[in-house]
Scaffold this motif. Structure first.
Motif, short mmCIF file in Angstrom:
data_model
loop_
_atom_site.label_atom_id
_atom_site.label_comp_id
_atom_site.label_asym_id
_atom_site.label_seq_id
_atom_site.Cartn_x
_atom_site.Cartn_y
_atom_site.Cartn_z
N ALA A 548 0.82 -1.21 0.00
CA ALA A 548 0.00 0.00 0.00
C ALA A 548 0.86 1.26 0.00
CB ALA A 548 -0.92 -0.01 1.21
N ASP A 549 2.10 1.17 0.48
CA ASP A 549 3.00 2.32 0.49
C ASP A 549 3.61 2.59 -0.88
OD1 ASP A 549 2.56 2.75 3.17
OD2 ASP A 549 4.24 1.50 3.80
N LEU A 550 3.41 1.68 -1.83
CA LEU A 550 3.97 1.83 -3.17
C LEU A 550 2.87 1.62 -4.20
CD1 LEU A 550 7.18 -0.32 -2.59
CD2 LEU A 550 7.04 2.17 -2.51
N ALA A 551 1.77 2.36 -4.03
CA ALA A 551 0.56 2.07 -4.80
C ALA A 551 0.39 2.93 -6.04
CB ALA A 551 -0.67 2.21 -3.91
N VAL A 552 0.96 4.14 -6.06
CA VAL A 552 0.76 5.04 -7.20
C VAL A 552 2.10 5.62 -7.63
CG1 VAL A 552 -1.59 5.66 -6.51
CG2 VAL A 552 0.33 7.02 -5.67
N MET A 553 2.16 6.01 -8.91
CA MET A 553 3.35 6.70 -9.41
C MET A 553 3.38 8.11 -8.82
SD MET A 553 4.58 4.38 -11.43
CE MET A 553 5.79 5.19 -12.46
N ARG A 554 4.56 8.58 -8.45
CA ARG A 554 4.67 9.86 -7.77
C ARG A 554 4.39 11.02 -8.73
NH1 ARG A 554 11.26 9.53 -6.99
NH2 ARG A 554 11.79 9.87 -9.19
N ALA A 555 3.64 12.00 -8.24
CA ALA A 555 3.41 13.23 -8.98
C ALA A 555 4.30 14.35 -8.45
CB ALA A 555 1.95 13.65 -8.89
N SER A 556 5.10 14.06 -7.45
CA SER A 556 6.02 15.03 -6.85
C SER A 556 7.16 14.26 -6.21
CB SER A 556 5.30 15.87 -5.80
OG SER A 556 6.22 16.63 -5.03
N LEU A 557 8.35 14.86 -6.18
CA LEU A 557 9.48 14.25 -5.49
C LEU A 557 9.46 14.52 -4.00
CD1 LEU A 557 12.51 14.94 -7.89
CD2 LEU A 557 10.97 12.99 -7.84
N TRP A 558 8.63 15.44 -3.57
CA TRP A 558 8.65 15.85 -2.16
C TRP A 558 8.27 14.73 -1.18
CZ3 TRP A 558 6.20 21.46 -2.54
CH2 TRP A 558 7.14 22.31 -3.11
N PRO A 559 7.29 13.87 -1.46
CA PRO A 559 6.98 12.80 -0.49
C PRO A 559 8.18 11.90 -0.20
CG PRO A 559 5.19 13.02 -2.06
CD PRO A 559 6.29 13.88 -2.57
N GLY A 560 8.94 11.53 -1.24
CA GLY A 560 10.12 10.70 -1.02
C GLY A 560 11.19 11.44 -0.24
N LEU A 561 11.37 12.74 -0.53
CA LEU A 561 12.35 13.51 0.23
C LEU A 561 11.93 13.66 1.68
CD1 LEU A 561 13.15 16.31 -2.39
CD2 LEU A 561 14.64 14.43 -1.68
N LEU A 562 10.62 13.83 1.92
CA LEU A 562 10.14 13.94 3.30
C LEU A 562 10.40 12.65 4.07
CD1 LEU A 562 8.68 15.38 5.57
CD2 LEU A 562 6.50 14.67 4.55
N GLN A 563 10.19 11.51 3.43
CA GLN A 563 10.44 10.24 4.08
C GLN A 563 11.93 10.10 4.41
OE1 GLN A 563 9.34 6.82 1.73
NE2 GLN A 563 9.24 5.48 3.50
N THR A 564 12.79 10.51 3.49
CA THR A 564 14.23 10.46 3.74
C THR A 564 14.62 11.41 4.86
OG1 THR A 564 14.57 9.96 1.39
CG2 THR A 564 16.49 10.66 2.65
N LEU A 565 13.99 12.59 4.89
CA LEU A 565 14.23 13.56 5.96
C LEU A 565 13.86 12.96 7.32
CD1 LEU A 565 14.73 16.50 7.01
CD2 LEU A 565 12.32 16.92 6.53
N GLN A 566 12.69 12.33 7.39
CA GLN A 566 12.26 11.70 8.65
C GLN A 566 13.25 10.64 9.09
OE1 GLN A 566 8.13 10.74 7.22
NE2 GLN A 566 7.65 11.20 9.33
N PHE A 567 13.67 9.80 8.15
CA PHE A 567 14.61 8.72 8.46
C PHE A 567 15.88 9.26 9.11
CE2 PHE A 567 18.05 5.81 7.44
CZ PHE A 567 17.51 4.57 7.75
N ASN A 568 16.42 10.35 8.54
CA ASN A 568 17.66 10.91 9.07
C ASN A 568 17.43 11.68 10.36
OD1 ASN A 568 20.13 10.69 7.01
ND2 ASN A 568 18.23 10.79 5.83
N ALA A 569 16.29 12.38 10.47
CA ALA A 569 16.02 13.15 11.68
C ALA A 569 15.87 12.23 12.89
CB ALA A 569 14.75 13.98 11.50
N LYS A 570 15.29 11.03 12.69
CA LYS A 570 15.12 10.09 13.79
C LYS A 570 16.44 9.44 14.20
CE LYS A 570 10.31 8.96 12.73
NZ LYS A 570 9.36 7.92 12.25
N ARG A 571 17.47 9.67 13.42
CA ARG A 571 18.79 9.12 13.74
C ARG A 571 19.77 10.22 14.12
NH1 ARG A 571 15.76 6.00 11.07
NH2 ARG A 571 15.96 3.73 11.16
#
Length: 798
Positions: A548-571
C-alpha cells in the motif's frame, strides 16, 4: 525464507559445510542474509518421565512430581505447571544444568520441599513453539537422553532473501534444486512427487461431479484460473504431531496451531505448494470454486470480515464463501480441536487470479506469496496423496472414496524456449562449451534437445519464471558462476556532452558544493502521501502494487524527500540537506524535475558563529545560485499562498515570463505535525525540462576601462508593495550603464510610519565608452525613482 540445514541434507546428498552452502547460494543468486543456530545454547537437560504427581502440602499452585531421569533414581521436583500429569515425558533440567540466559539450576527448597531440578517449558529452553505449560514430548522419547540430541538441535538456519521472480525457491525443495544445479552430488526428490497420478476419481472440469451431499465443482467462469482442484474428505485427524515435525516447524519460524494445519504448513515449506483444510462437518453441500459476488463477505481467519470484490476468486459452499482462494480461509469452516473430519484442498490457481488481492485487503500470507509468484501446476494431486499417506501413519484416518475428487481442466503448457549459442556468448561476454550449457540446463530440470542454432529447452512445471531466451541466459550465467565472467575495460566513443546533461551536472555540482547530498527515492508512493502534496494528481495507479505504500506513481518528489528527511532526523542528524533529480508522472506523461529539502542547522557547528536553524532565505539563496546558470533570464519570485503542502506565509513560486518553473517554501505546519517534525523543513523543486528550453549561453563582454561609480538610495515603501516589485520596476527602467542593482538593508520601526518599511538599494554604474559624470548618475537615479513612484506611495527616506 528460512532453511534448516538438517532438513536440507535430507533432500540433498552434499558434503559441503554450512558456510559453503551459504556462499554457493549467494553466488547463485539466492542471497543468504544470516546464519543462526537452530536453538540457543543450554546444557544438562534430559528427557524425564513423570512417575507420579501429588499436591504440595504448603502451596495450592505447586505440585510435587517424582521424575525418572533414566539413571534408575527418582528425583523429587516441585513444579507449578498446570499441565503436569502422571505418565508424561517432559524436559528435565538436572542440578548443574545451564538454561538460556545463563540460568543455573541447583537443588533448592520450595515451601519446605526439596526440589532436585526443574521441569521446563518450551520458552524456558528458547524453543517457543506456541504451547503453554511444560513442553510435552512424545510417548516413545527415550528417558534420560540429552534433550539437544533427542530433538537434534545442533542445526543451523539460513535466512534467505528470495527475489520476486523466484517463487520456486520459496521451499526447501526449491533451494535443494538450486544447490543441485550448483554442483551438489545428488537430489533426493520426495517419492510422492514422482508418483503416478492419484488413485481417486479424476474428472474433467467440464463434467459434473458426483451427486450427493458432497459436491466439488469449478464454475465455468473460473476454470481458466483454477485448472486443477483436488478435494479429499478424510475421516479422523492426528491428535498430535511427533516431536521431530513440531521442531521442524519451529525452525521454519512457525508456531504450532493444530496438528492438521501444522502438517499442511510443513508440506508447503517442503514443496512450495500451499494446502488448506476445511472442517468437513461445517461445510454445507460441498465446495465450488467461483468468482465472488458483489456484497459477499468472508469471515477471515485473521479475525476480520473481508468485503469481497467480483475479481476475487473464492471457495464457497451453499451458504457462501469459506475461503479466499490461494490467500486465506474462513472462520466458519476452520479446523479446531473439535474437528473430526476434514476436507483437504490441494489446488493450482493461476498467479493472475491471486496477484494484488491480498495487498488490496492488507493481507500477507505464506500461501498468497507463493501463488502470486506461481507454484508447480502438476503438483497438487500428488501432494494430496502424500498428505493422506503421512496422516495415515499418525492416526487411524480413512479416505471416503465416494468423496474424493480431482477436477482438472486445461493446465498451463510447458514453455518451449530456444537458446542460441551465439546469443549466449554475446550477452555473457564469454564462450561456453556446449557440454557445460547442457549440464547446467539439465541439472536445472529442463529437457533439452540440440537444434542448429543452439538448444530447444522445455521448462519444468515448477519454474514459472522461465519464459524467454534471456531467462535461460541468466540461468546459465548464475549456475556456471558470475565470478567466472571475464573483466573487460569499458569501451565507448567519446562525444561532447549535450547542453542538457551539462546543465544537470552543473546544478548537481552547485548543490553538492553547498553541502547537499543526492538521494534516490522510489518512483512509487502511497495514495495518502500523494494527496498530502498533490491532491488533484492524476498519476497512474499500479494494478499490482508491492504494498500500500507503493501504490501510485509519484506526482512530486517531495513525499520521497520527506520520508528520507524523517529517516535521518530520527537518527539524530542535526543538519539535513538533500536533493533528488528524477521523474514525476501524470496521465499526460512524465517530466524530469530537481527537488530538494533542508532542515536543522543553517551551518555546521562552529565557535566562530552563533548556531541558528535554516529559514526561507537560506533555501532561496541555494535556488538562486542554480538559476544563475541562466544569466540572460529574469526569474521572478512571487509570494504563494495557495499551495496545500507549503506554509502560506513562507512560500514562493518561480516564474519566467509568467510561467511557473518551480516552487520553494516551508512545509505546511499541519503536515509537519503529522510527520512528527520538530524543526522547520523547507522544500524546493525546479522543472528541468522548462529550464532546459531557456537560453543559458554565456557571451563574453569586454571589460570597461572606465571607472565604476556606486550610489545608494533608501526608499520608504508601504507594506503592501513587495520588495521584488520595486526591484523589477527599477531594472526595467534602468539603462545600459546600470550594471547592478542590489538590496543591502531592510528596516521597519521608528521613526517610520506604521504600515511602511525601508529598503536600501546599492547601484553600480559604469559606461563602456566614457567616464560617467555626476549629472549622468543623477539622471539615471531620478528616472528609476520616478518609475517606482508609479507603483504606489513610495518616497525617498530622509
Amino acid at each position: 525464507m528460512r532453511v534448516s540445514i538438517q532438513w536440507l541434507r535430507e533432500l540433498l546428498d552434499v558434503s559441503w559445510v554450512t558456510a559453503d552452502i551459504a556462499h554457493r547460494l549467494t553466488m547463485g543468486g539466492i542471497e543468504v542474509e544470516a546464519i543462526e543456530p537452530a536453538a540457543v545454547p543450554f546444557q544438562g537437560v534430559v528427557v524425564g518421565f513423570v512417575k507420579s504427581v501429588m499436591s504440595h502440602p504448603e502451596a495450592d499452585k505447586l505440585r510435587i512430581a517424582q521424575v525418572d531421569a533414566g539413571d534408575g533414581v527418582l528425583r523429587t521436583i516441585v513444579c507449578g505447571a498446570a499441565n503436569l500429569a502422571e505418565g508424561q515425558k517432559v524436559p528435565l533440567a538436572l542440578p548443574g544444568a545451564v538454561l538460556p540466559g545463563d540460568k543455573k539450576i541447583s537443588i533448592s527448597e520450595l515451601r519446605g520441599v526439596r526440589s532436585e531440578g526443574m521441569l521446563c517449558a518450551a520458552a524456558e529452553l528458547g524453543l517457543d513453539d506456541g504451547s503453554s505449560g511444560l513442553l510435552m514430548l512424545d510417548a516413545d522419547a527415550p528417558v534420560g537422553q540429552d534433550l539437544r540430541a533427542y530433538l537434534q538441535l545442533e542445526d543451523e538456519i539460513l535466512s534467505l532473501g528470495i527475489t520476486p521472480n523466484r517463487g520456486d525457491a520459496l521451499s526447501m525443495l526449491g533451494v535443494a534444486r538450486d544447490l543441485y544445479a550448483l554442483g551438489a552430488e545428488q537430489l533426493q526428490v520426495p517419492a510422492v512427487l514422482s508418483a503416478s497420478a492419484a488413485e481417486w476419481s479424476q474428472l474433467d472440469a467440464a463434467q459434473t461431479a458426483r451427486e450427493g451431499d458432497y459436491f466439488v465443482g469449478v464454475d465455468a467462469a473460473a476454470r481458466a484460473v483454477c485448472p486443477s482442484y483436488t478435494a479429499l474428505w478424510i475421516d479422523g485427524v492426528p491428535a498430535r504431531l511427533p516431536d521431530h515435525l513440531r521442531e521442524r516447524l519451529r525452525r521454519m519460524g512457525q508456531r504450532c496451531i493444530h496438528p492438521v494445519v501444522d502438517l499442511l504448513n510443513l508440506w508447503m515449506f517442503e514443496t512450495g505448494q500451499p494446502l488448506h483444510a476445511f472442517d468437513a462437518d461445517k461445510v454445507r453441500g460441498g465446495l465450488c470454486v467461483r468468482w465472488a459476488q458483489a456484497g459477499e463477505v468472508l469471515d477471515a481467519l485473521d479475525g476480520r470480515d473481508l468485503a469481497l470484490e467480483p475479481d476475487m476468486l473464492v471457495i464457497a459452499d451453499t451458504q457462501g464463501p469459506v475461503a479466499l482462494a490461494g490467500i486465506i480461509g474462513g472462520r466458519r469452516t476452520s479446523v479446531t480441536d473439535a474437528t473430526r473430519s476434514i476436507i483437504l484442498e490441494a489446488a493450482f490457481f493461476q498467479p493472475k487470479a491471486i496477484q494484488g488481492r491480498a495487498r488490496r485487503l492488507s493481507l500477507q500470507t505464506d500461501a498468497a506469496m507463493r501463488y502470486e509468484r506461481g507454484v508447480d501446476y502438476q503438483l497438487a494431486p500428488r501432494l494430496a496423496r502424500g498428505v493422506l499417506a503421512q496422516m495415515a501413519t499418525l492416526a487411524p484416518v480413512q479416505l471416503r472414496s465416494a468423496r474424493a475428487f480431482t477436477l482438472q481442466g486445461s493446465l498451463p503448457l510447458p514453455a518451449e524456449i530456444t537458446l542460441r549459442q551465439q546469443r549466449l556468448q554475446r550477452v555473457m561476454g564469454m564462450p561456453y562449451a556446449a557440454s557445460e550449457v547442457e549440464r547446467v540446463l539439465t541439472r536445472l530440470g529442463l529437457q533439452i534437445r540440440a537444434v542448429p542454432e543452439g538448444w530447444q529447452a522445455t521448462v519444468p512445471s515448477h519454474r514459472f519464471d522461465l519464459r524467454i531466451e534471456a531467462d535461460l541466459i541468466e540461468e546459465v550465467g548464475r549456475i556456471y558462476g558470475y565470478e567466472q565472467l571475464p573483466a573487460h575495460r569499458p569501451r565507448g566513443i567519446l562525444q561532447a556532452a549535450s547542453s542538457a546533461s551539462t546543465v544537470a551536472r552543473r546544478m548537481r555540482d552547485i548543490l553538492q558544493a553547498r553541502d547537499y547530498h543526492e538521494v534516490i527515492t522510489y518512483s512509487f508512493i502511497s495514495q495518502e502521501a500523494q494527496k498530502d502534496f498533490v491532491p488533484e494528481a492524476d498519476a497512474p495507479a499500479l494494478l499490482n502494487p508491492l504494498s500500500a505504500d507503493l501504490a501510485v506513481m509519484r506526482a512530486s518528489l517531495w513525499p520521497g524527500l520527506l520520508q528520507t528527511l524523517q529517516f535521518n532526523a530520527k537518527r539524530q542528524q542535526e543538519r539535513i540537506r538533500i536533493f533528488e533529480m528524477g521523474r514525476i508522472f501524470s496521465a499526460e506523461g512524465q517530466r524530469m524535475v530537481l527537488a530538494g529539502c533542508i532542515a536543522g542547522s543553517a551551518d555546521r557547528e562552529s565557535w566562530a558563529q552563533t548556531a541558528r536553524d535554516v529559514d526561507f532565505f537560506d533555501l532561496k539563496g541555494d535556488v538562486a545560485a542554480m538559476l544563475a546558470l541562466w544569466p540572460q533570464t529574469s526569474f521572478e519570485f512571487r509570494v504563494l499562498t495557495s499551495e496545500v503542502s507549503l506554509h502560506p506565509g513562507q512560500a514562493a513560486e518561480i516564474l519566467v515570463g509568467g510561467r511557473r518553473v518551480g516552487m520553494l517554501g516551508a512545509l505546511h505546519p499541519i503536515l509537519a505535525d503529522r510527520h512528527d517534525l520538530d524543526k522547520t523543513a523547507l522544500f524546493f523543486y525546479l522543472d528541468m525540462e522548462m529550464l532546459e528550453d531557456l537560453d543559458n549561453e554565456r557571451h563574453f563582454a569586454p571589460l570597461s576601462p572606465y571607472p565604476a561609480l556606486r550610489r545608494d538610495m533608501a526608499l520608504v515603501i508601504p507594506d503592501a508593495i513587495a520588495a521584488g516589485t520595486v526591484l523589477a520596476a527599477m531594472r526595467q527602467e534602468a539603462s545600459a550603464i546600470v550594471q547592478e542593482i542590489r538590496i543591502f538593508d531592510r528596516y521597519q520601526g521608528e521613526p517610520l510610519l506604521a504600515g511602511t518599511y525601508s529598503l536600501a538599494f546599492a547601484f553600480l554604474l559604469q559606461d563602456r565608452e566614457r567616464t560617467l559624470t555626476e549629472v549622468d548618475v543623477q539622471q539615471e537615479l531620478e528616472r528609476m525613482l520616478t518609475a517606482v513612484k508609479q507603483i504606489g506611495s513610495i518616497e525617498l527616506r530622509a
